[in-house]
Design an enzyme around this catalytic site. Structure first.
Site, PDB file in Angstrom:
ATOM      1  N   ASP A  13       7.338  27.277  23.822  1.00 46.77           N
ATOM      2  CA  ASP A  13       7.344  28.233  24.930  1.00 46.77           C
ATOM      3  C   ASP A  13       6.776  29.597  24.551  1.00 46.77           C
ATOM      4  OD1 ASP A  13       8.561  26.238  26.429  1.00 46.77           O
ATOM      5  OD2 ASP A  13      10.566  26.895  25.825  1.00 46.77           O
ATOM      6  N   GLY A  15       3.798  30.527  25.144  1.00 49.90           N
ATOM      7  CA  GLY A  15       2.752  30.928  26.095  1.00 49.90           C
ATOM      8  C   GLY A  15       1.452  30.182  25.817  1.00 49.90           C
ATOM      9  N   LYS A  16       1.590  28.970  25.272  1.00 50.46           N
ATOM     10  CA  LYS A  16       0.395  28.166  24.942  1.00 50.46           C
ATOM     11  C   LYS A  16      -0.424  27.866  26.201  1.00 50.46           C
ATOM     12  CE  LYS A  16       3.172  25.106  23.165  1.00 50.46           C
ATOM     13  NZ  LYS A  16       4.442  25.840  23.174  1.00 50.46           N
ATOM     14  N   ALA A  39       7.135  18.962  27.133  1.00 51.28           N
ATOM     15  CA  ALA A  39       6.429  20.241  27.225  1.00 51.28           C
ATOM     16  C   ALA A  39       6.461  20.764  28.657  1.00 51.28           C
ATOM     17  CB  ALA A  39       4.982  20.060  26.776  1.00 51.28           C
ATOM     18  N   GLY A  40       6.388  22.073  28.775  1.00 49.55           N
ATOM     19  CA  GLY A  40       6.236  22.719  30.083  1.00 49.55           C
ATOM     20  C   GLY A  40       5.324  23.911  29.861  1.00 49.55           C
ATOM     21  N   HIS A  41       4.094  23.806  30.317  1.00 50.91           N
ATOM     22  CA  HIS A  41       3.107  24.862  30.070  1.00 50.91           C
ATOM     23  C   HIS A  41       2.770  25.560  31.383  1.00 50.91           C
ATOM     24  CE1 HIS A  41       1.685  22.720  26.138  1.00 50.91           C
ATOM     25  NE2 HIS A  41       2.961  23.025  26.137  1.00 50.91           N
ATOM     26  N   THR A  42       2.945  26.874  31.397  1.00 47.57           N
ATOM     27  CA  THR A  42       2.817  27.636  32.645  1.00 47.57           C
ATOM     28  C   THR A  42       1.507  28.408  32.694  1.00 47.57           C
ATOM     29  OG1 THR A  42       5.189  27.961  32.415  1.00 47.57           O
ATOM     30  CG2 THR A  42       4.087  29.216  34.159  1.00 47.57           C
ATOM     31  N   GLN A 224       5.097  22.085  22.107  1.00 40.92           N
ATOM     32  CA  GLN A 224       6.245  22.500  21.297  1.00 40.92           C
ATOM     33  C   GLN A 224       5.803  23.617  20.318  1.00 40.92           C
ATOM     34  OE1 GLN A 224       5.951  18.669  21.574  1.00 40.92           O
ATOM     35  NE2 GLN A 224       6.871  19.288  23.489  1.00 40.92           N
ATOM     36  N   THR A 239      11.625  18.110  17.533  1.00 36.23           N
ATOM     37  CA  THR A 239      11.164  17.047  18.407  1.00 36.23           C
ATOM     38  C   THR A 239      10.691  15.894  17.509  1.00 36.23           C
ATOM     39  OG1 THR A 239       9.837  16.535  20.348  1.00 36.23           O
ATOM     40  CG2 THR A 239       8.774  17.919  18.669  1.00 36.23           C
ATOM     41  N   GLY A 302      14.800  24.046  32.843  1.00 38.56           N
ATOM     42  CA  GLY A 302      15.425  25.180  33.526  1.00 38.56           C
ATOM     43  C   GLY A 302      16.548  25.832  32.735  1.00 38.56           C
ATOM     44  N   LEU A 332       4.033  40.799  25.071  1.00 36.49           N
ATOM     45  CA  LEU A 332       4.248  42.134  24.501  1.00 36.49           C
ATOM     46  C   LEU A 332       4.906  43.040  25.546  1.00 36.49           C
ATOM     47  CD1 LEU A 332       3.545  43.739  21.846  1.00 36.49           C
ATOM     48  CD2 LEU A 332       1.684  44.757  23.165  1.00 36.49           C
TER      49      LEU A 332
HETATM   50  P1  GDP Z   1       4.295  27.246  26.688  1.00 33.31           P
HETATM   51  O1  GDP Z   1       5.225  26.082  26.717  1.00 33.31           O
HETATM   52  O2  GDP Z   1       4.022  27.704  25.296  1.00 33.31           O
HETATM   53  O3  GDP Z   1       3.047  27.017  27.472  1.00 33.31           O
HETATM   54  O4  GDP Z   1       5.068  28.445  27.386  1.00 33.31           O
HETATM   55  P2  GDP Z   1       5.909  28.369  28.761  1.00 33.31           P
HETATM   56  O5  GDP Z   1       4.974  28.275  29.892  1.00 33.31           O
HETATM   57  O6  GDP Z   1       6.970  27.345  28.657  1.00 33.31           O
HETATM   58  O7  GDP Z   1       6.660  29.756  28.731  1.00 33.31           O
HETATM   59  C1  GDP Z   1       5.975  30.971  28.690  1.00 33.31           C
HETATM   60  C2  GDP Z   1       6.411  31.802  29.902  1.00 33.31           C
HETATM   61  O8  GDP Z   1       5.982  33.140  29.729  1.00 33.31           O
HETATM   62  C3  GDP Z   1       5.771  31.345  31.188  1.00 33.31           C
HETATM   63  O9  GDP Z   1       6.646  31.608  32.244  1.00 33.31           O
HETATM   64  C4  GDP Z   1       4.521  32.226  31.290  1.00 33.31           C
HETATM   65  O10 GDP Z   1       4.085  32.421  32.634  1.00 33.31           O
HETATM   66  C5  GDP Z   1       5.052  33.510  30.727  1.00 33.31           C
HETATM   67  N1  GDP Z   1       4.064  34.352  30.023  1.00 33.31           N
HETATM   68  C6  GDP Z   1       3.034  33.965  29.223  1.00 33.31           C
HETATM   69  N2  GDP Z   1       2.449  35.046  28.676  1.00 33.31           N
HETATM   70  C7  GDP Z   1       3.105  36.132  29.139  1.00 33.31           C
HETATM   71  C8  GDP Z   1       2.993  37.542  28.903  1.00 33.31           C
HETATM   72  O11 GDP Z   1       2.162  38.008  28.155  1.00 33.31           O
HETATM   73  N3  GDP Z   1       3.885  38.343  29.547  1.00 33.31           N
HETATM   74  C9  GDP Z   1       4.834  37.862  30.389  1.00 33.31           C
HETATM   75  N4  GDP Z   1       5.665  38.734  30.965  1.00 33.31           N
HETATM   76  N5  GDP Z   1       4.979  36.539  30.636  1.00 33.31           N
HETATM   77  C10 GDP Z   1       4.132  35.686  29.999  1.00 33.31           C
HETATM   78  P1  IMO Z   2       6.544  23.451  25.075  1.00 29.43           P
HETATM   79  O1  IMO Z   2       5.289  22.634  24.841  1.00 29.43           O
HETATM   80  C1  IMO Z   2      10.624  24.363  23.883  1.00 29.43           C
HETATM   81  C2  IMO Z   2      13.008  21.069  22.267  1.00 29.43           C
HETATM   82  C3  IMO Z   2      14.194  20.602  23.086  1.00 29.43           C
HETATM   83  C4  IMO Z   2      15.132  20.161  21.975  1.00 29.43           C
HETATM   84  C5  IMO Z   2      14.178  19.550  20.956  1.00 29.43           C
HETATM   85  C6  IMO Z   2      14.056  18.032  21.024  1.00 29.43           C
HETATM   86  O2  IMO Z   2       6.776  23.803  26.492  1.00 29.43           O
HETATM   87  O3  IMO Z   2       6.586  24.601  24.140  1.00 29.43           O
HETATM   88  P2  IMO Z   2      12.841  16.395  22.733  1.00 29.43           P
HETATM   89  O4  IMO Z   2      13.042  16.193  24.198  1.00 29.43           O
HETATM   90  O5  IMO Z   2      11.459  16.797  22.347  1.00 29.43           O
HETATM   91  O6  IMO Z   2      13.340  15.232  21.907  1.00 29.43           O
HETATM   92  O7  IMO Z   2      13.825  17.623  22.364  1.00 29.43           O
HETATM   93  O8  IMO Z   2      12.903  20.139  21.206  1.00 29.43           O
HETATM   94  N1  IMO Z   2      11.712  21.080  22.979  1.00 29.43           N
HETATM   95  C7  IMO Z   2      11.107  22.194  23.405  1.00 29.43           C
HETATM   96  N2  IMO Z   2      11.491  23.474  23.378  1.00 29.43           N
HETATM   97  N3  IMO Z   2       9.409  24.046  24.361  1.00 29.43           N
HETATM   98  C8  IMO Z   2       8.985  22.767  24.371  1.00 29.43           C
HETATM   99  O9  IMO Z   2       7.726  22.422  24.716  1.00 29.43           O
HETATM  100  C9  IMO Z   2       9.855  21.762  23.910  1.00 29.43           C
HETATM  101  N4  IMO Z   2       9.774  20.418  23.808  1.00 29.43           N
HETATM  102  C10 IMO Z   2      10.910  20.020  23.227  1.00 29.43           C
HETATM  103  O10 IMO Z   2      14.737  21.654  23.847  1.00 29.43           O
HETATM  104  O11 IMO Z   2      15.731  21.278  21.384  1.00 29.43           O
HETATM  105 MG    MG Z   3       7.040  25.542  27.569  1.00 26.90          MG
END
Ligand code: GDP
Ligand code: IMO
Ligand code: MG
Length: 428
Positions: A13, A15-16, A39-42, A224, A239, A302, A332
């Site tokens: 998470d 911010g990939k 994964a959950g990429h936003t 991850q 993971t 969530g 930042l």
């Molecule tokens: P990922 O799994 O690495 O792709 O990251 P996630 O999407 O799970 O979580 C990153 C969260 O931070 C998302 O809600 C993005 O929209 C948000 N985000 C990413 N970069 C920034 C930033 O520079 N500032 C802020 N405020 N939010 C950011």
């Molecule tokens: P992104 O790509 C954050 C965590 C789970 C748990 C552990 C094992 O969005 O960064 P799993 O379901 O993979 O067997 O769970 O890994 N986890 C993550 N935490 N971001 C993720 O993906 C994750 N994918 C798995 O919360 O602790």
């Molecule tokens: Mg994520």
């Protein structure tokens, strides 16, 4: 030719998704190499938020996308995600997306076992996403997983599933005391969606290699983070795949010589979702403030993310494990209001400082972070677009990260939107 790998340096998470979406503009092909819909990429484009779990974030920029052999794919989730993207006017036809014929399929019994195992573990649970990731990789390692190529021959598929499920049902019923699953029902459910899946299946290694020979540039999208890596993370709170850059080669079927630039995504502080050690975790109002300001809730489950200070033991570890050639610092702006900031430079354990990331959970849980304190900048950075415009104290924080990690910062993100980005050094 710059093929670029994007990896998370912390616990996911970072911010990939945002950075992959941004850099996709310069890429021809975007490929996921490990993980699954844990994964959950936003991505936020023109104020609209899109979350992808399985399909590479490059689909938003309508690049040619691939799901590599190292990814575990839940076929039902895949189709739901395709439909969700289509409903957002994004083309996800088989011309735009290809899935490796060697990728393993997450089956309904994987999800049931994942959940049942967590319930049985009780307070010792890992806090998995419950998506069946671990049990699917387990079947891959024990050489009886179901791959996408198995779908090409209905009889092969049926026989493999029916044979394997005898054991799965025994395990569910007698070990977990859980409901069994009807194997014929599983076969029928998958065969019902088979026709939609088949056109997406291809030999991703061959397709990517052909592209390289024609001068196409590849962006590898990690999921991850380095400290969730099965080999190098906080095992067993990890993971089930290898999340580091080396796996970008193996998880797509290319050799490592094709990985040119390796960008580590670093959240300007640290978060973790799920259980496991987190030395710089904050349990006070600063932690709450970061959690609220950063809207730190998991994009997949969530769940509230745990928050803490930036940890350079973690970042140095990631720099070495991934051969990082550059950093992208995200969020930042979330630190804008803080009076002061702390950076962890080492861990104190039993009266001595440990400079490198230890493998023992007990040490990670009991160590005391050694902190350096820097002044906060107390200015809004979210509207800034050049490095020069950043407050001096913010630059000092960033320079300290470069000094302590010995990796140059190339991108700074100051908001969730694609536009809220400072390019310090060009990558492509
Ligand atoms: P990922 O799994 O690495 O792709 O990251 P996630 O999407 O799970 O979580 C990153 C969260 O931070 C998302 O809600 C993005 O929209 C948000 N985000 C990413 N970069 C920034 C930033 O520079 N500032 C802020 N405020 N939010 C950011
Ligand atoms: P992104 O790509 C954050 C965590 C789970 C748990 C552990 C094992 O969005 O960064 P799993 O379901 O993979 O067997 O769970 O890994 N986890 C993550 N935490 N971001 C993720 O993906 C994750 N994918 C798995 O919360 O602790
Ligand atoms: Mg994520």
């Amino acid at each position: 030719m710059t093929n670029t790998v994007i990896v998370g340096t912390q616990w996911g998470d970072e911010g990939k998704g945002k950075i992959v979406d941004l850099l996709s503009e310069h890429a021809d092909d975007v490929v996921r190499f490990q993980g699954g819909n844990n994964a959950g990429h936003t991505m936020v484009v023109n104020g609209k938020e899109i979350i992808s779990h399985l399909i590479p974030s490059g689909i938003i920029q309508q690049k040619q996308c691939f799901i590599g052999n190292g990814v575990v794919v839940d076929p039902f989730v895949l189709l739901d995600e395709i439909d969700y993207l289509i409903s957002n006017q994004i083309d996800v036809s088989p011309e735009k997306l290809k899935i490796s014929n060697r990728a393993h399929m997450i089956m309904p019994y994987h999800k049931e076992i994942d959940k049942a195992r967590e319930v049985k573990k009780g307070k010792d649970k890992i806090g998995t996403t419950g998506r069946g990731i671990g049990p699917c990789y387990e079947d891959k390692a024990t050489r009886r997983g179901i791959r996408f190529c198995d779908l090409l021959d209905i009889e092969v598929f049926r026989e493999k599933v029916i044979t394997l499920m005898e054991e799965k049902n025994f395990y569910l019923k007698h070990y977990f005391k859980a409901e069994t699953i009807d194997p014929e029902m599983v076969v029928d459910q998958v065969l019902k969606i088979r026709e939609r899946l088949v056109p997406y299946i291809c030999d991703v290694s061959v397709a990517l290699f052909d592209g390289i020979s024609k001068g196409r540039q590849i962006l590898f999208e990690g999921a991850q983070g380095t400290h969730l890596d099965i080999e190098h993370g906080t095992y067993p709170f990890v993971t089930s795949s290898s999340t580091v850059s080396g796996n970008a080669a193996n998880g797509t079927g290319l050799g490592p010589v094709h990985l040119n630039e390796i960008i580590g995504i670093v959240k300007a502080y640290t978060t973790r979702v799920g259980a496991g050690p987190f030395p710089t975790e904050l349990f006070d109002e600063t932690g709450d403030l970061i959690q609220k300001t950063g809207a730190e809730f998991g994009a997949t489950t969530g769940r509230k993310r745990r928050c803490g200070w930036l940890d350079m033991v973690v970042l140095r570890n990631a720099a070495r494990l991934n051969s990082l050639t550059g950093l992208a610092i995200t969020k930042l702006d979330v630190l804008d209001d803080l009076e002061e900031l702390k950076i962890c430079t080492g861990y104190q354990y039993n009266g001595r400082v440990i400079p490198d990331f230890p493998p023992e959970i007990k040490i990670l849980e009991e160590c005391e972070p050694v902190y350096e304190t820097l002044p906060g900048w107390k200015e809004n950075t979210s509207g800034l677009r050049t490095y020069e415009d950043l407050p001096e104290k913010a630059k000092k924080y960033l320079t300290r990260i470069e000094d302590l990690s010995r990796v140059p910062i190339k991108i700074i993100s100051v908001g969730p939107g694609r536009e809220a980005t400072i390019i310090k050094e060009k990558i492509f």
